[in-house]
Design a protein around this motif. Sequence first.
Motif, PDB file in Angstrom:
ATOM      1  N   MET A 189       0.837  -1.203   0.000  1.00 17.99           N
ATOM      2  CA  MET A 189       0.000   0.000   0.000  1.00 17.99           C
ATOM      3  C   MET A 189       0.878   1.262   0.000  1.00 17.99           C
ATOM      4  SD  MET A 189      -3.126   0.980   0.069  1.00 17.99           S
ATOM      5  CE  MET A 189      -4.148   2.297   0.521  1.00 17.99           C
ATOM      6  N   LYS A 190       1.895   1.271   0.881  1.00 17.22           N
ATOM      7  CA  LYS A 190       2.769   2.438   0.975  1.00 17.22           C
ATOM      8  C   LYS A 190       3.537   2.640  -0.330  1.00 17.22           C
ATOM      9  CE  LYS A 190       6.226   4.251   4.146  1.00 17.22           C
ATOM     10  NZ  LYS A 190       7.039   3.898   5.306  1.00 17.22           N
ATOM     11  N   ARG A 191       4.042   1.553  -0.913  1.00 21.07           N
ATOM     12  CA  ARG A 191       4.788   1.646  -2.167  1.00 21.07           C
ATOM     13  C   ARG A 191       3.881   2.191  -3.269  1.00 21.07           C
ATOM     14  NH1 ARG A 191       7.570  -3.604  -4.131  1.00 21.07           N
ATOM     15  NH2 ARG A 191       8.972  -3.079  -2.433  1.00 21.07           N
ATOM     16  N   ASP A 192       2.657   1.713  -3.339  1.00 22.52           N
ATOM     17  CA  ASP A 192       1.705   2.206  -4.340  1.00 22.52           C
ATOM     18  C   ASP A 192       1.422   3.689  -4.133  1.00 22.52           C
ATOM     19  OD1 ASP A 192       1.537  -0.345  -5.411  1.00 22.52           O
ATOM     20  OD2 ASP A 192      -0.300  -0.856  -4.335  1.00 22.52           O
ATOM     21  N   ARG A 193       1.237   4.072  -2.866  1.00 20.59           N
ATOM     22  CA  ARG A 193       0.954   5.477  -2.545  1.00 20.59           C
ATOM     23  C   ARG A 193       2.146   6.351  -2.937  1.00 20.59           C
ATOM     24  NH1 ARG A 193      -0.007   4.992   2.632  1.00 20.59           N
ATOM     25  NH2 ARG A 193       1.983   5.818   3.334  1.00 20.59           N
ATOM     26  N   HIS A 194       3.356   5.896  -2.630  1.00 16.76           N
ATOM     27  CA  HIS A 194       4.544   6.668  -2.987  1.00 16.76           C
ATOM     28  C   HIS A 194       4.653   6.816  -4.506  1.00 16.76           C
ATOM     29  CE1 HIS A 194       7.061   6.321   0.967  1.00 16.76           C
ATOM     30  NE2 HIS A 194       5.868   6.844   1.156  1.00 16.76           N
ATOM     31  N   GLY A 195       4.362   5.753  -5.226  1.00 15.83           N
ATOM     32  CA  GLY A 195       4.378   5.829  -6.687  1.00 15.83           C
ATOM     33  C   GLY A 195       3.369   6.831  -7.207  1.00 15.83           C
ATOM     34  N   LYS A 196       2.190   6.832  -6.587  1.00 14.99           N
ATOM     35  CA  LYS A 196       1.137   7.768  -6.995  1.00 14.99           C
ATOM     36  C   LYS A 196       1.552   9.206  -6.686  1.00 14.99           C
ATOM     37  CE  LYS A 196      -2.907   8.038  -8.788  1.00 14.99           C
ATOM     38  NZ  LYS A 196      -3.007   7.797 -10.235  1.00 14.99           N
ATOM     39  N   ILE A 197       2.219   9.422  -5.558  1.00  9.83           N
ATOM     40  CA  ILE A 197       2.682  10.769  -5.198  1.00  9.83           C
ATOM     41  C   ILE A 197       3.653  11.276  -6.259  1.00  9.83           C
ATOM     42  CG2 ILE A 197       4.106  12.080  -3.570  1.00  9.83           C
ATOM     43  CD1 ILE A 197       2.787  10.383  -1.324  1.00  9.83           C
ATOM     44  N   ILE A 198       4.606  10.442  -6.651  1.00 10.15           N
ATOM     45  CA  ILE A 198       5.578  10.847  -7.675  1.00 10.15           C
ATOM     46  C   ILE A 198       4.856  11.171  -8.988  1.00 10.15           C
ATOM     47  CG2 ILE A 198       7.541  10.070  -9.075  1.00 10.15           C
ATOM     48  CD1 ILE A 198       8.225  10.722  -6.116  1.00 10.15           C
ATOM     49  N   GLU A 199       3.881  10.353  -9.336  1.00 13.67           N
ATOM     50  CA  GLU A 199       3.095  10.608 -10.548  1.00 13.67           C
ATOM     51  C   GLU A 199       2.349  11.934 -10.445  1.00 13.67           C
ATOM     52  OE1 GLU A 199      -0.995   8.936 -12.518  1.00 13.67           O
ATOM     53  OE2 GLU A 199       0.368   7.445 -11.652  1.00 13.67           O
ATOM     54  N   LEU A 200       1.703  12.184  -9.316  1.00 10.94           N
ATOM     55  CA  LEU A 200       0.901  13.396  -9.144  1.00 10.94           C
ATOM     56  C   LEU A 200       1.741  14.659  -9.178  1.00 10.94           C
ATOM     57  CD1 LEU A 200      -1.602  12.154  -6.403  1.00 10.94           C
ATOM     58  CD2 LEU A 200      -2.159  12.744  -8.777  1.00 10.94           C
ATOM     59  N   ILE A 201       2.894  14.655  -8.495  1.00  7.39           N
ATOM     60  CA  ILE A 201       3.705  15.879  -8.498  1.00  7.39           C
ATOM     61  C   ILE A 201       4.368  16.109  -9.847  1.00  7.39           C
ATOM     62  CG2 ILE A 201       4.049  15.866  -5.993  1.00  7.39           C
ATOM     63  CD1 ILE A 201       6.964  14.973  -6.574  1.00  7.39           C
ATOM     64  N   GLY A 202       4.536  15.049 -10.625  1.00  7.97           N
ATOM     65  CA  GLY A 202       5.049  15.214 -11.980  1.00  7.97           C
ATOM     66  C   GLY A 202       4.009  15.759 -12.935  1.00  7.97           C
ATOM     67  N   ARG A 203       2.753  15.485 -12.635  1.00  8.42           N
ATOM     68  CA  ARG A 203       1.656  15.863 -13.521  1.00  8.42           C
ATOM     69  C   ARG A 203       1.031  17.219 -13.146  1.00  8.42           C
ATOM     70  NH1 ARG A 203      -0.234  12.067 -16.247  1.00  8.42           N
ATOM     71  NH2 ARG A 203      -1.634  12.640 -17.854  1.00  8.42           N
ATOM     72  N   TYR A 204       0.960  17.525 -11.865  1.00 12.18           N
ATOM     73  CA  TYR A 204       0.289  18.744 -11.394  1.00 12.18           C
ATOM     74  C   TYR A 204       1.257  19.622 -10.600  1.00 12.18           C
ATOM     75  CZ  TYR A 204      -3.841  15.885 -12.339  1.00 12.18           C
ATOM     76  OH  TYR A 204      -4.775  15.091 -12.936  1.00 12.18           O
ATOM     77  N   ASP A 205       0.986  20.907 -10.599  1.00  9.70           N
ATOM     78  CA  ASP A 205       1.742  21.840  -9.764  1.00  9.70           C
ATOM     79  C   ASP A 205       1.120  21.819  -8.371  1.00  9.70           C
ATOM     80  OD1 ASP A 205       3.355  22.553 -11.869  1.00  9.70           O
ATOM     81  OD2 ASP A 205       2.199  24.332 -12.387  1.00  9.70           O
ATOM     82  N   ILE A 206       1.645  20.962  -7.514  1.00 14.23           N
ATOM     83  CA  ILE A 206       1.106  20.796  -6.161  1.00 14.23           C
ATOM     84  C   ILE A 206       1.972  21.587  -5.203  1.00 14.23           C
ATOM     85  CG2 ILE A 206       0.602  19.153  -4.319  1.00 14.23           C
ATOM     86  CD1 ILE A 206      -0.074  17.117  -6.517  1.00 14.23           C
ATOM     87  N   GLU A 207       1.337  22.536  -4.533  1.00 12.34           N
ATOM     88  CA  GLU A 207       2.071  23.481  -3.694  1.00 12.34           C
ATOM     89  C   GLU A 207       2.015  23.136  -2.209  1.00 12.34           C
ATOM     90  OE1 GLU A 207       2.634  28.309  -3.617  1.00 12.34           O
ATOM     91  OE2 GLU A 207       0.761  27.492  -4.366  1.00 12.34           O
ATOM     92  N   THR A 208       0.953  22.466  -1.763  1.00 14.92           N
ATOM     93  CA  THR A 208       0.791  22.202  -0.327  1.00 14.92           C
ATOM     94  C   THR A 208       0.518  20.726  -0.055  1.00 14.92           C
ATOM     95  OG1 THR A 208      -1.607  22.535  -0.327  1.00 14.92           O
ATOM     96  CG2 THR A 208      -0.230  24.509   0.004  1.00 14.92           C
ATOM     97  N   GLN A 209       0.741  20.345   1.200  1.00 16.97           N
ATOM     98  CA  GLN A 209       0.429  18.983   1.615  1.00 16.97           C
ATOM     99  C   GLN A 209      -1.068  18.712   1.483  1.00 16.97           C
ATOM    100  OE1 GLN A 209       2.004  18.323   5.551  1.00 16.97           O
ATOM    101  NE2 GLN A 209       4.116  18.700   4.878  1.00 16.97           N
ATOM    102  N   GLU A 210      -1.876  19.706   1.745  1.00 19.06           N
ATOM    103  CA  GLU A 210      -3.324  19.554   1.643  1.00 19.06           C
ATOM    104  C   GLU A 210      -3.749  19.259   0.199  1.00 19.06           C
ATOM    105  OE1 GLU A 210      -1.816  22.125   3.283  1.00 19.06           O
ATOM    106  OE2 GLU A 210      -2.261  21.447   5.318  1.00 19.06           O
ATOM    107  N   GLU A 211      -3.128  19.974  -0.759  1.00 15.34           N
ATOM    108  CA  GLU A 211      -3.432  19.716  -2.176  1.00 15.34           C
ATOM    109  C   GLU A 211      -3.052  18.287  -2.542  1.00 15.34           C
ATOM    110  OE1 GLU A 211      -2.220  22.722  -5.213  1.00 15.34           O
ATOM    111  OE2 GLU A 211      -1.650  23.901  -3.451  1.00 15.34           O
ATOM    112  N   LEU A 212      -1.900  17.838  -2.057  1.00 16.78           N
ATOM    113  CA  LEU A 212      -1.445  16.487  -2.353  1.00 16.78           C
ATOM    114  C   LEU A 212      -2.381  15.458  -1.733  1.00 16.78           C
ATOM    115  CD1 LEU A 212       0.566  14.609  -3.668  1.00 16.78           C
ATOM    116  CD2 LEU A 212       2.085  14.939  -1.696  1.00 16.78           C
ATOM    117  N   ALA A 213      -2.793  15.687  -0.488  1.00 13.05           N
ATOM    118  CA  ALA A 213      -3.723  14.767   0.176  1.00 13.05           C
ATOM    119  C   ALA A 213      -5.038  14.695  -0.598  1.00 13.05           C
ATOM    120  CB  ALA A 213      -3.966  15.215   1.621  1.00 13.05           C
ATOM    121  N   GLU A 214      -5.516  15.829  -1.083  1.00 13.49           N
ATOM    122  CA  GLU A 214      -6.767  15.864  -1.850  1.00 13.49           C
ATOM    123  C   GLU A 214      -6.640  15.041  -3.132  1.00 13.49           C
ATOM    124  OE1 GLU A 214      -9.187  19.205  -4.364  1.00 13.49           O
ATOM    125  OE2 GLU A 214      -8.473  19.804  -2.369  1.00 13.49           O
TER     126      GLU A 214
END
Length: 150
Positions: free
Chosen positions: A1-26
């Motif tokens: 689960m953690k590995r999948d979540r970490h992979g998704k985080i890397i994908e999301l920050i590469g795709r979107y301009d995420i400025e805050t932890q709250e944006e990333l959590a959303e």
Amino acid sequence: MKRDRHGKIIELIGRYDIETQEELAEKLNEAGFQVTQATVSRDIRELKLTKMTMGDRQRYVAVREHSRQMGEKYIGILRDGFVSMDVAQNILVIKTVSGMAMAVAAALDALHWQDIVGCIAGDDTVFCAIRTAEDTLQVMDKLRKMMKEL
């Protein structure tokens, strides 16, 4: 689960301009990962993400090379070599100062943007294969923001 979540985080920050932890959590919650801000904070620390200024905003980035300093060097290379850009569907064509195309292509590759599949360089031209035509417009926008910091 953690590995999948970490992979998704890397994908999301590469795709979107995420400025805050709250944006990333959303974004993670929208993708089906039930997370709290505390979990996101730990993930950011474990992934060694950093914030980098792009235009007038900061955003999370994963600089896999040596350090944030290296990421800034890559951006410096992009700025020094960049002349113009144009789009042909999902191909981004970047014109550079003569002799700088290979350095610009290597810098783009080193930034590990998820939308960029790969780059081919000549003497003063870089062809970047982008996943979709829509992603190409987003990459162009990111590059424009970086160039405004000159």
